[in-house]
Design a protein around this motif. Structure first.
Motif, mmCIF file in Angstrom:
data_model
loop_
_atom_site.group_PDB
_atom_site.id
_atom_site.type_symbol
_atom_site.label_atom_id
_atom_site.label_comp_id
_atom_site.label_asym_id
_atom_site.label_seq_id
_atom_site.Cartn_x
_atom_site.Cartn_y
_atom_site.Cartn_z
ATOM 1 N N ILE A 106 0.921 -1.186 -0.028
ATOM 2 C CA ILE A 106 0.079 -0.096 -0.005
ATOM 3 C C ILE A 106 0.792 1.350 0.007
ATOM 4 O O ILE A 106 0.670 2.255 -0.607
ATOM 5 C CB ILE A 106 -0.904 0.025 1.161
ATOM 6 C CG1 ILE A 106 -1.989 -1.163 1.122
ATOM 7 C CG2 ILE A 106 -1.668 1.236 1.417
ATOM 8 C CD1 ILE A 106 -2.893 -1.508 2.010
ATOM 9 N N LEU A 107 2.004 1.206 0.929
ATOM 10 C CA LEU A 107 2.604 2.520 0.939
ATOM 11 C C LEU A 107 3.393 2.812 -0.389
ATOM 12 O O LEU A 107 3.081 4.045 -1.096
ATOM 13 C CB LEU A 107 3.698 2.523 2.001
ATOM 14 C CG LEU A 107 4.381 3.712 2.252
ATOM 15 C CD1 LEU A 107 3.354 5.053 2.587
ATOM 16 C CD2 LEU A 107 5.526 3.653 3.480
ATOM 17 N N PRO A 108 4.374 1.688 -0.937
ATOM 18 C CA PRO A 108 4.757 2.161 -2.490
ATOM 19 C C PRO A 108 3.665 2.504 -3.324
ATOM 20 O O PRO A 108 4.017 3.318 -4.202
ATOM 21 C CB PRO A 108 5.350 0.830 -2.717
ATOM 22 C CG PRO A 108 5.559 0.128 -1.363
ATOM 23 C CD PRO A 108 4.449 0.446 -0.704
ATOM 24 N N ALA A 109 2.439 2.061 -3.445
ATOM 25 C CA ALA A 109 1.278 2.255 -4.240
ATOM 26 C C ALA A 109 0.902 3.903 -4.120
ATOM 27 O O ALA A 109 0.835 4.569 -5.137
ATOM 28 C CB ALA A 109 0.160 1.452 -4.083
ATOM 29 N N LEU A 110 1.013 4.159 -2.829
ATOM 30 C CA LEU A 110 0.436 5.471 -2.628
ATOM 31 C C LEU A 110 1.656 6.510 -2.935
ATOM 32 O O LEU A 110 1.241 7.532 -3.407
ATOM 33 C CB LEU A 110 0.250 5.685 -0.956
ATOM 34 C CG LEU A 110 -0.962 4.893 -0.537
ATOM 35 C CD1 LEU A 110 -1.036 5.157 0.875
ATOM 36 C CD2 LEU A 110 -2.439 5.764 -1.274
ATOM 37 N N ILE A 111 2.867 6.101 -2.693
ATOM 38 C CA ILE A 111 3.790 6.961 -3.261
ATOM 39 C C ILE A 111 4.093 7.258 -4.559
ATOM 40 O O ILE A 111 4.266 8.257 -5.066
ATOM 41 C CB ILE A 111 5.346 6.445 -2.482
ATOM 42 C CG1 ILE A 111 5.397 6.457 -1.070
ATOM 43 C CG2 ILE A 111 6.474 7.111 -3.177
ATOM 44 C CD1 ILE A 111 6.394 5.925 -0.297
ATOM 45 N N ILE A 112 3.576 6.210 -5.539
ATOM 46 C CA ILE A 112 3.576 6.242 -6.885
ATOM 47 C C ILE A 112 2.567 7.157 -7.299
ATOM 48 O O ILE A 112 2.812 7.776 -8.273
ATOM 49 C CB ILE A 112 3.508 4.534 -7.412
ATOM 50 C CG1 ILE A 112 4.991 3.891 -7.287
ATOM 51 C CG2 ILE A 112 3.316 4.717 -8.969
ATOM 52 C CD1 ILE A 112 4.830 2.404 -7.456
ATOM 53 N N LEU A 113 1.245 6.930 -6.462
ATOM 54 C CA LEU A 113 0.226 7.711 -7.118
ATOM 55 C C LEU A 113 0.355 9.076 -6.524
ATOM 56 O O LEU A 113 -0.419 9.933 -7.176
ATOM 57 C CB LEU A 113 -1.178 6.884 -6.378
ATOM 58 C CG LEU A 113 -1.655 5.867 -7.065
ATOM 59 C CD1 LEU A 113 -2.943 5.183 -6.387
ATOM 60 C CD2 LEU A 113 -1.883 6.191 -8.623
ATOM 61 N N ALA A 114 1.203 9.558 -5.860
ATOM 62 C CA ALA A 114 1.228 10.859 -5.206
ATOM 63 C C ALA A 114 1.322 11.938 -6.313
ATOM 64 O O ALA A 114 0.707 12.805 -6.421
ATOM 65 C CB ALA A 114 2.213 11.236 -4.167
ATOM 66 N N PRO A 115 2.201 11.765 -7.381
ATOM 67 C CA PRO A 115 2.472 12.772 -8.302
ATOM 68 C C PRO A 115 1.360 12.640 -9.413
ATOM 69 O O PRO A 115 0.819 13.668 -9.816
ATOM 70 C CB PRO A 115 3.785 12.439 -9.039
ATOM 71 C CG PRO A 115 4.240 11.361 -8.282
ATOM 72 C CD PRO A 115 3.408 10.813 -7.354
ATOM 73 N N VAL A 116 0.665 11.542 -9.360
ATOM 74 C CA VAL A 116 -0.518 11.333 -10.300
ATOM 75 C C VAL A 116 -1.720 12.111 -9.574
ATOM 76 O O VAL A 116 -2.484 12.946 -10.509
ATOM 77 C CB VAL A 116 -1.059 9.912 -10.487
ATOM 78 C CG1 VAL A 116 -2.293 9.764 -11.420
ATOM 79 C CG2 VAL A 116 0.057 9.181 -11.189
ATOM 80 N N VAL A 117 -1.901 12.111 -8.352
ATOM 81 C CA VAL A 117 -2.957 12.881 -7.681
ATOM 82 C C VAL A 117 -2.574 14.304 -7.707
ATOM 83 O O VAL A 117 -3.476 15.106 -7.963
ATOM 84 C CB VAL A 117 -3.018 12.530 -6.018
ATOM 85 C CG1 VAL A 117 -4.012 13.368 -5.429
ATOM 86 C CG2 VAL A 117 -3.506 10.914 -6.284
ATOM 87 N N LEU A 118 -1.469 14.689 -7.378
ATOM 88 C CA LEU A 118 -0.929 16.265 -7.652
ATOM 89 C C LEU A 118 -1.257 16.832 -9.285
ATOM 90 O O LEU A 118 -1.792 17.673 -9.366
ATOM 91 C CB LEU A 118 0.476 16.387 -7.302
ATOM 92 C CG LEU A 118 0.684 16.564 -5.840
ATOM 93 C CD1 LEU A 118 2.164 16.583 -5.539
ATOM 94 C CD2 LEU A 118 -0.183 17.315 -4.824
#
Length: 178
Positions: A106-118
């Motif tokens: 979950i944490l790596p997936a959230l880190i990867i998604l952070a720039p996508v969300v921004l």
């Protein structure tokens, strides 16, 4: 508080009252933790389903089919002529959505998604302000989950010297098996 007042009128010993009050406090703390984990799971599922639907909608556009959900023409125009970039973007979203829904990494997936969300927030702030509340919700869910899962992994694995005589091996071992 009611427990203390109820039993104090019958003249019970003070240490009995403390034990009863502590039991009630522990029970409410367990209930509070249970509701927090429910909210974490709900936030994780909501974010995963959102990205899964968005990725499927994007792949429909890449494959030449009409998108399932309505899209803003200005945002679609940003991806015109760069289907490979859109496919890469949606592949990342799809992979992370599957990880979130399966409760894996979950944490790596959230880190990867952070720039996508921004990027989602920035693009919708510039081109589609009507979608900004939903983009804000996605941002809030991402930030909350990053906070929760980041705090859990803050300690990292615990390393200590292990000189077990049972297996005959000595040296530094990773003892964090969770």
């Amino acid at each position: 508080m009611w427990t203390f007042m109820f039993f104090s009128s019958f003249g019970h010993k003070s240490h009995d009252l403390i034990v009863i009050f502590e039991t009630k406090t522990k029970w409410s703390a367990k209930k509070r933790m249970k509701s927090m984990t429910r909210f974490e799971h709900l936030a994780r599922w909501l974010l995963g389903i959102t990205f899964l639907i968005g990725a499927c909608n994007g792949f429909m556009f890449v494959l030449g089919f009409p998108p399932i959900l309505p899209t803003d023409p200005e945002i679609v125009a940003l991806y015109r002529g760069s289907d490979a970039l859109l496919a890469l973007h949606k592949s990342i979203e799809l992979g992370c959505a599957v990880l979130l829904l399966r409760n894996r990494l979950i944490l790596p997936a959230l880190i990867i998604l952070a720039p996508v969300v921004l990027g989602i927030v920035a693009v919708h702030a510039a081109f589609d302000p009507g979608f900004l509340p939903a983009a804000g919700l996605i941002f809030a869910l991402e930030a909350y989950l990053l906070y929760v899962y980041g705090a859990r992994s803050k300690g990292g694995p615990e390393w200590k010297r292990n000189s077990s005589k049972q297996d005959g091996k000595t040296g530094i071992r990773n003892t964090d098996l969770s």
